[in-house]
Design an enzyme around this catalytic site. Sequence first.
Site, mmCIF file in Angstrom:
data_model
loop_
_atom_site.group_PDB
_atom_site.id
_atom_site.type_symbol
_atom_site.label_atom_id
_atom_site.label_comp_id
_atom_site.label_asym_id
_atom_site.label_seq_id
_atom_site.Cartn_x
_atom_site.Cartn_y
_atom_site.Cartn_z
ATOM 1 N N SER A 138 0.938 13.296 50.488
ATOM 2 C CA SER A 138 -0.184 14.019 49.888
ATOM 3 C C SER A 138 -0.056 14.143 48.375
ATOM 4 O O SER A 138 1.049 14.177 47.822
ATOM 5 C CB SER A 138 -0.253 15.423 50.492
ATOM 6 O OG SER A 138 -0.560 15.306 51.861
ATOM 7 N N TYR A 179 -56.605 -6.872 52.646
ATOM 8 C CA TYR A 179 -56.253 -6.117 51.435
ATOM 9 C C TYR A 179 -54.736 -5.952 51.321
ATOM 10 O O TYR A 179 -54.038 -5.864 52.333
ATOM 11 C CB TYR A 179 -56.849 -4.701 51.492
ATOM 12 C CG TYR A 179 -58.355 -4.610 51.442
ATOM 13 C CD1 TYR A 179 -59.153 -5.684 51.046
ATOM 14 C CD2 TYR A 179 -58.983 -3.424 51.781
ATOM 15 C CE1 TYR A 179 -60.536 -5.564 51.002
ATOM 16 C CE2 TYR A 179 -60.358 -3.292 51.742
ATOM 17 C CZ TYR A 179 -61.133 -4.373 51.351
ATOM 18 O OH TYR A 179 -62.486 -4.250 51.313
ATOM 19 N N ARG A 234 -55.724 6.416 41.585
ATOM 20 C CA ARG A 234 -55.388 7.731 42.149
ATOM 21 C C ARG A 234 -53.912 7.898 42.495
ATOM 22 O O ARG A 234 -53.459 8.986 42.821
ATOM 23 C CB ARG A 234 -56.269 8.008 43.374
ATOM 24 C CG ARG A 234 -57.663 8.462 42.990
ATOM 25 C CD ARG A 234 -58.514 8.714 44.200
ATOM 26 N NE ARG A 234 -59.000 7.462 44.785
ATOM 27 C CZ ARG A 234 -59.486 7.361 46.022
ATOM 28 N NH1 ARG A 234 -59.515 8.417 46.803
ATOM 29 N NH2 ARG A 234 -59.914 6.200 46.480
ATOM 30 N N ASN A 265 -7.865 3.331 39.728
ATOM 31 C CA ASN A 265 -8.148 1.894 39.624
ATOM 32 C C ASN A 265 -8.652 1.477 38.250
ATOM 33 O O ASN A 265 -8.831 0.306 37.991
ATOM 34 C CB ASN A 265 -9.179 1.489 40.677
ATOM 35 C CG ASN A 265 -10.492 2.239 40.515
ATOM 36 O OD1 ASN A 265 -10.508 3.380 40.047
ATOM 37 N ND2 ASN A 265 -11.578 1.610 40.907
HETATM 38 C C1 UD1 Z 1 -64.457 -1.955 50.328
HETATM 39 C C2 UD1 Z 1 -65.694 -2.463 51.087
HETATM 40 C C3 UD1 Z 1 -66.124 -1.390 52.096
HETATM 41 C C4 UD1 Z 1 -64.983 -1.045 53.035
HETATM 42 C C5 UD1 Z 1 -63.750 -0.648 52.236
HETATM 43 C C6 UD1 Z 1 -62.581 -0.500 53.173
HETATM 44 C C7 UD1 Z 1 -66.860 -3.875 49.517
HETATM 45 C C8 UD1 Z 1 -68.038 -3.981 48.595
HETATM 46 N N1 UD1 Z 1 -66.737 -2.717 50.158
HETATM 47 O O1 UD1 Z 1 -64.859 -0.807 49.606
HETATM 48 O O2 UD1 Z 1 -67.229 -1.858 52.839
HETATM 49 O O3 UD1 Z 1 -65.362 -0.004 53.898
HETATM 50 O O4 UD1 Z 1 -63.424 -1.652 51.268
HETATM 51 O O5 UD1 Z 1 -61.488 -0.015 52.466
HETATM 52 O O6 UD1 Z 1 -66.151 -4.829 49.672
HETATM 53 N N2 UD1 Z 1 -60.336 -5.636 44.812
HETATM 54 C C9 UD1 Z 1 -60.011 -6.715 44.013
HETATM 55 N N3 UD1 Z 1 -60.845 -7.053 43.008
HETATM 56 C C10 UD1 Z 1 -61.987 -6.389 42.770
HETATM 57 C C11 UD1 Z 1 -62.318 -5.290 43.589
HETATM 58 C C12 UD1 Z 1 -61.473 -4.938 44.617
HETATM 59 O O7 UD1 Z 1 -58.976 -7.346 44.202
HETATM 60 O O8 UD1 Z 1 -62.708 -6.784 41.825
HETATM 61 C C13 UD1 Z 1 -59.426 -5.260 45.896
HETATM 62 C C14 UD1 Z 1 -58.789 -3.903 45.693
HETATM 63 O O9 UD1 Z 1 -57.540 -4.019 45.064
HETATM 64 C C15 UD1 Z 1 -58.634 -3.396 47.115
HETATM 65 C C16 UD1 Z 1 -59.764 -4.069 47.876
HETATM 66 O O10 UD1 Z 1 -60.162 -5.162 47.086
HETATM 67 O O11 UD1 Z 1 -57.425 -3.811 47.693
HETATM 68 C C17 UD1 Z 1 -60.918 -3.133 48.150
HETATM 69 O O12 UD1 Z 1 -61.433 -2.687 46.927
HETATM 70 P P1 UD1 Z 1 -62.014 -1.237 46.786
HETATM 71 O O13 UD1 Z 1 -62.565 -1.079 45.445
HETATM 72 O O14 UD1 Z 1 -61.056 -0.246 47.284
HETATM 73 O O15 UD1 Z 1 -63.241 -1.325 47.809
HETATM 74 P P2 UD1 Z 1 -64.013 -0.124 48.405
HETATM 75 O O16 UD1 Z 1 -64.979 0.350 47.415
HETATM 76 O O17 UD1 Z 1 -63.068 0.841 48.982
#
Ligand code: UD1
Length: 536
Positions: free
Chosen positions: A424, A120, A32, A405
Amino acid sequence: MSSAAPTGPQTPALEGGPVSAVVILAAGEGKRMRSSRSKLLHEIAGHSMLSYAVDAATALEPEHVVVVVGHLREQVEAHLDEIAPHVTTVVQTEQRGTGHAVQVALAALPELHGDVLVTYGDVPMLTAETLAALVADHRSAGTAVSVLTARVEDPTGYGRVVRGAGEEVLAIVEHRDASEEQRRIDEINSGIYVFEAETLREGLAGLRPTNAQGELYLTDVVGSARESGRLVGAHVTTDAWQTEGVNDRVQLARMNAEVNRRALERWMRAGVTVVDPASTWVHASVDLGEDVTLLPGTSLEGATSVAAGATIGPDTTLVDVEVGAGATVVRTHGSLAVIGAGASVGPYAYLRPGTVLGERGKIGTFVETKNARIGDRAKVPHLTYAGDVEVGEDANIGAGVIFANYDGVTKSQTRVGRASFVGSDSTLVAPVTVADGAYVGAGSTVTGDVGAGELAVSRARQRNVAGWVARRRAGTKTAAAAEAATAAQVGDAAHDEPDGASEPPEVEQHVVHAPLSDQEVVGQPADPQPDTERES
Ligand code: UD1
Ligand code: CA
């Protein structure tokens, strides 16, 4: 410099020793943002989102800081090499969920014992203090898993914290998998946890992708720990901003504003006047002294520092600039420059890298400087380009002076000595040296060195062609004015000396001056230039 308003993370001492690892999840796509740049490299208060996560983790002094990378990982890895060479990066090639990401991280580390934190990369406001509070709660309650949670007005999209009759945490249910009743819960999972290492390993091993997204959910470790009879706890933060992720540029701008608002509040409490907080931006790495005043439209970035009593703005951007005590900097753009104590800059100055202005020196209006060392009390007040120059203390550079320069191939240096005076509209063609206590006449082009106590003048002599306007511009307003002025002169002359009146000469006349007068050489009225007087 003041250190009264800390902006960076501090090191909270963890009772019970350091955690063994902090795992930072950062493999997701960040769709996004609609950016070719990794979401994690977008900045809040001048620093990448990821750097905040790494700083907070590092402040706890864990044995390992691990960042799980995936999407645009070359960018992320290159950035981490630069800002945090101590972190380990682990690649998650396919994003199969938060649980999978932690599996990948643990597989890359030696067997961990003790506590493992998971955070995160896109939650920039989370502080080390909050992480430490989460660990402290976890340890004092003796829980196997502790979740950082917050109560929010709109929990849509977040995992919900399901609690039992005794308020104990039972499970985390993702929004998509939640029942109507569960969706009404306003306590959300931040996605930040501390796990006892063994519980984490067991829980990860048991994960199955039996959910709406077909992913391995880290949140399921909470439920499984609970089911296997372990204690699960929660630390509820009252500062929901700390759990907020950034998913698009609208959230990015909103968070930037909040981080800035908090920073300005800290600075105001530390003795800085901020006239208009809404239009004033101060990066996290900036340092401000007491009684500094920031006027509207000021942006202080990078490693900028402003010493006590200085006034910056309005409409000024300084990047990596050091401003001395009591200096004033008005409508200026500067980078990698040093402004001495009590000095004055602007309005409308452009300080480029390598500018060093001495104490009580002046860089004035429409002046551009680069690699320019301007000595104490020296003045470059108006309309000048000063590149690759050294101007001695107390020297005065007149209006419109150009330090040339660059010959198209190489750049060369110009030196103007102590208390020297450059008239000047002069051009100093580098390399050239004007010694201490020397003068350059106004309108000169200086290509050779000028010795101490010497005056250099290099310009065509003036000649006045009498009667030219009457002959070549007959019938114009100018001709009429000339005629009137001449008639008045003739009248005056006739009045003073009745027989001295004569017709203006008809032919071209060369006016040859006797030795140049001081006044015309220096390009100043005989009295000191009012401006010079005022500014000294
Ligand atoms: C996740 C949580 C949710 C919480 C929310 C808070 C889970 C299943 N759910 O949801 O309970 O309320 O975060 O923001 O954990 N990422 C990876 N590898 C992956 C998937 C994700 O590195 O395979 C990283 C993403 O880059 C991100 C973070 O993990 O920084 C969260 O991933 P995202 O997909 O945003 O989780 P949510 O669905 O928002
Ligand atoms: Ca998210």
